[in-house]
Design a protein around this motif. Structure first.
Motif, PDB file in Angstrom:
ATOM      1  N   ARG A  34     -11.492   2.487   9.929  1.00 42.40           N
ATOM      2  CA  ARG A  34     -10.144   1.994   9.662  1.00 42.40           C
ATOM      3  C   ARG A  34     -10.212   0.503   9.401  1.00 42.40           C
ATOM      4  O   ARG A  34     -10.675  -0.271  10.247  1.00 42.40           O
ATOM      5  N   LEU A  35      -9.745   0.121   8.241  1.00 40.73           N
ATOM      6  CA  LEU A  35      -9.637  -1.285   7.896  1.00 40.73           C
ATOM      7  C   LEU A  35      -8.253  -1.804   8.268  1.00 40.73           C
ATOM      8  O   LEU A  35      -7.264  -1.088   8.143  1.00 40.73           O
ATOM      9  N   SER A  36      -8.229  -3.050   8.715  1.00 43.47           N
ATOM     10  CA  SER A  36      -6.973  -3.723   9.010  1.00 43.47           C
ATOM     11  C   SER A  36      -6.874  -4.984   8.171  1.00 43.47           C
ATOM     12  O   SER A  36      -7.882  -5.597   7.828  1.00 43.47           O
ATOM     13  N   CYS A  37      -5.656  -5.370   7.850  1.00 43.12           N
ATOM     14  CA  CYS A  37      -5.413  -6.596   7.092  1.00 43.12           C
ATOM     15  C   CYS A  37      -4.246  -7.325   7.746  1.00 43.12           C
ATOM     16  O   CYS A  37      -3.090  -6.893   7.629  1.00 43.12           O
ATOM     17  N   ALA A  38      -4.559  -8.385   8.444  1.00 47.21           N
ATOM     18  CA  ALA A  38      -3.524  -9.182   9.101  1.00 47.21           C
ATOM     19  C   ALA A  38      -2.942 -10.171   8.093  1.00 47.21           C
ATOM     20  O   ALA A  38      -3.688 -10.875   7.410  1.00 47.21           O
TER      21      ALA A  38
END
Length: 126
Positions: A19-23
Motif C-alpha cells: 500500500r502506497l501513501s501520499c501525504a
C-alpha cells in the motif's frame, strides 16, 4: 504550493501486496483530482489510477483494474494506492500527483497534473 510525499514502497514477491501513501500539505483546497503514475526504466510515465476530490469518482488503467484500489482520506489529507496480486511487470517508480486544473477528461495524462511527489520504488520479484 502543494507538497506531496509518497511512502510505502518496497520489494515484494509476485502475488504479494503493498500500500502506497501520499501525504499532501500546503494549499490543497484548489486540488480537483489526484492520481498515481508509474514509470519503469526506459518507459514513459503511465497513469494508473485517479480520483476526483469532490465526488470521489475513480479511474483505472486496464493494466491495474481489479488489482489496485485508489482511495483518499480527506481528514488526513492522504491519498492511498492499495496494490494486490502484484507481478514483475508492476516494478516501477510510483508517483503521486495532484491537479488544480479543471478536469480535462484525460486523468491518465501527466500534463493534466501540476504537482508531483518524488516517487516511491516498487520492485516485484518472480
Amino acid at each position: 504550493q502543494v507538497q506531496l510525499v509518497e511512502s510505502g514502497g518496497g520489494s515484494v514477491q509476485a502475488g504479494g501486496s503493498l500500500r502506497l501513501s501520499c501525504a499532501t500539505s500546503g494549499y490543497i483546497y484548489n486540488n480537483k483530482y489526484m492520481g498515481w503514475f508509474r514509470q519503469a526504466p526506459g518507459k514513459e510515465r503511465e497513469g494508473i489510477a485517479a480520483i476526483g476530490i469532490g465526488f470521489g469518482t475513480t479511474y483505472y488503467a486496464d493494466s491495474v483494474k481489479g488489482r489496485f484500489t485508489i482511495s483518499r482520506d480527506n481528514a488526513k489529507n492522504t491519498l492511498y494506492l492499495q496494490m494486490n496480486s502484484l507481478n514483475p511487470e508492476d516494478t516501477a517508480r510510483y508517483y503521486c500527483a495532484a491537479s488544480s486544473y479543471a478536469y480535462g477528461g484525460h486523468w491518465y495524462a501527466p500534463a493534466e497534473y501540476n504537482y508531483w511527489g518524488q516517487g516511491a520504488q516498487v520492485t516485484v520479484s518472480s
